[in-house]
Scaffold this active site. Structure first.
Site, PDB file in Angstrom:
ATOM      1  N   CYS A  41       1.213  -1.173  -0.170  1.00  0.00           N
ATOM      2  CA  CYS A  41      -0.106   0.024   0.037  1.00  0.00           C
ATOM      3  C   CYS A  41       1.070   1.218   0.177  1.00  0.00           C
ATOM      4  O   CYS A  41       1.581   1.280   0.199  1.00  0.00           O
ATOM      5  CB  CYS A  41      -1.049   0.263   1.649  1.00  0.00           C
ATOM      6  N   ASP A  43       0.214   3.842   1.612  1.00  0.00           N
ATOM      7  CA  ASP A  43       0.216   4.301   2.851  1.00  0.00           C
ATOM      8  C   ASP A  43       1.915   4.360   4.013  1.00  0.00           C
ATOM      9  O   ASP A  43       3.035   3.630   3.873  1.00  0.00           O
ATOM     10  CB  ASP A  43      -0.660   3.066   3.954  1.00  0.00           C
ATOM     11  N   ARG A  45       2.497   5.091   6.189  1.00  0.00           N
ATOM     12  CA  ARG A  45       3.091   4.065   7.948  1.00  0.00           C
ATOM     13  C   ARG A  45       3.782   2.930   7.034  1.00  0.00           C
ATOM     14  O   ARG A  45       4.595   2.118   7.061  1.00  0.00           O
ATOM     15  CB  ARG A  45       2.142   4.411   8.634  1.00  0.00           C
ATOM     16  N   HIS A  97      -2.287  -4.114   5.022  1.00  0.00           N
ATOM     17  CA  HIS A  97      -2.119  -3.606   6.180  1.00  0.00           C
ATOM     18  C   HIS A  97      -3.406  -3.398   7.101  1.00  0.00           C
ATOM     19  O   HIS A  97      -3.819  -2.997   6.380  1.00  0.00           O
ATOM     20  CB  HIS A  97      -0.924  -2.130   6.199  1.00  0.00           C
ATOM     21  N   CYS A 100      -6.409   0.328   6.631  1.00  0.00           N
ATOM     22  CA  CYS A 100      -5.427   0.884   5.620  1.00  0.00           C
ATOM     23  C   CYS A 100      -7.255   1.643   5.168  1.00  0.00           C
ATOM     24  O   CYS A 100      -8.599   1.278   5.363  1.00  0.00           O
ATOM     25  CB  CYS A 100      -5.937  -0.784   4.996  1.00  0.00           C
TER      26      CYS A 100
HETATM   27 CO    CO Z   1      -3.612   1.227   3.483  1.00  0.00          CO
END
Ligand code: CO
Length: 217
Positions: A41, A43, A45, A97, A100
């Site tokens: 992803c 993302d 993090r 994750h 998400c």
């Molecule tokens: Co995500």
């Protein structure tokens, strides 16, 4: 975000690398031979190399919203093609994750504009597993389970591609479904039973004259 700081960070990173290994970058420039294709992803993090503890050169990486593998997405299809046919990776990882935002957005009845067709792929995963998901009363647990099922479905999408099927006839190419738990920092192997999955999908999605390699037979 102080953009100037990034260039300072880069300078000290270069320096540190060269202190340990003076030919570090000249070696890197010779080429790449990663063993893993990582699809994760976007993302902020969930940084691929850091969570796997690996160095530059070790993983070929693609990140998009909710680690999707839609069969009409030219980007992900090109990455899989290049990683499998040219880099000859031995492992393909789809890493989702928990928490998400993409998966969460797909669980809402909300018009997200240009994101609609992208998130629809996740809504399709929900529809395929509606009975299991709707039976989970706790909303957070249902959300986490959809993250896991989405990883599983994207692994199936990887297995549906001609390159992966072709490669699996010639060599030991394995597909892995993982989830990164943002709350604990732990990487979880979903231990997806690919033999069982392949049995279910091979009849419909086989793209070659031969049966894909079948480790159990
Ligand atoms: Co995500």
């Amino acid at each position: 975000m102080d953009i100037a700081r990034i260039f300072k960070n880069n300078q000290s990173w270069v320096q540190k690398k060269l202190e340990v290994e003076p030919s570090y970058f000249s070696n890197l420039s010779k080429g790449q031979a990663p063993d893993i294709l990582y699809i994760g992803c976007s993302d902020s993090r969930v940084s691929a190399e850091e969570l796997m503890g690996i160095a530059p050169g070790e993983a070929f990486v693609l990140r998009n919203i909710a680690n999707m593998v839609p069969n009409t997405d030219l980007s992900v299809m090109s990455v899989i093609n290049y990683a499998v046919s040219h880099l000859k990776v031995d492992h393909i990882v789809v890493c989702g994750h928990y928490y998400c935002g993409g998966v969460q957005a797909a669980m809402k009845s909300e018009d997200m504009g240009i994101l609609n067709p992208w998130l629809r792929n996740i809504r399709d995963v929900y529809r395929m597993h509606k009975d299991e998901l709707n039976a989970i009363e706790d909303e957070e647990l249902r959300y986490k389970r959809l993250v896991e099922l989405n990883v599983e479905e994207q692994c199936i999408n990887v297995l549906k591609t001609a390159e992966v099927q072709k490669a699996r006839r010639d060599r030991d190419l394995t597909v892995h479904g993982w989830v990164f738990d943002v709350h604990t920092g732990k990487l979880i192997d979903l231990k997806i039973d690919f033999i069982k999955l392949l049995e279910n999908i091979t009849e419909i999605y086989r793209l070659g004259p031969d049966e894909p390699e079948h480790p159990s037979s």
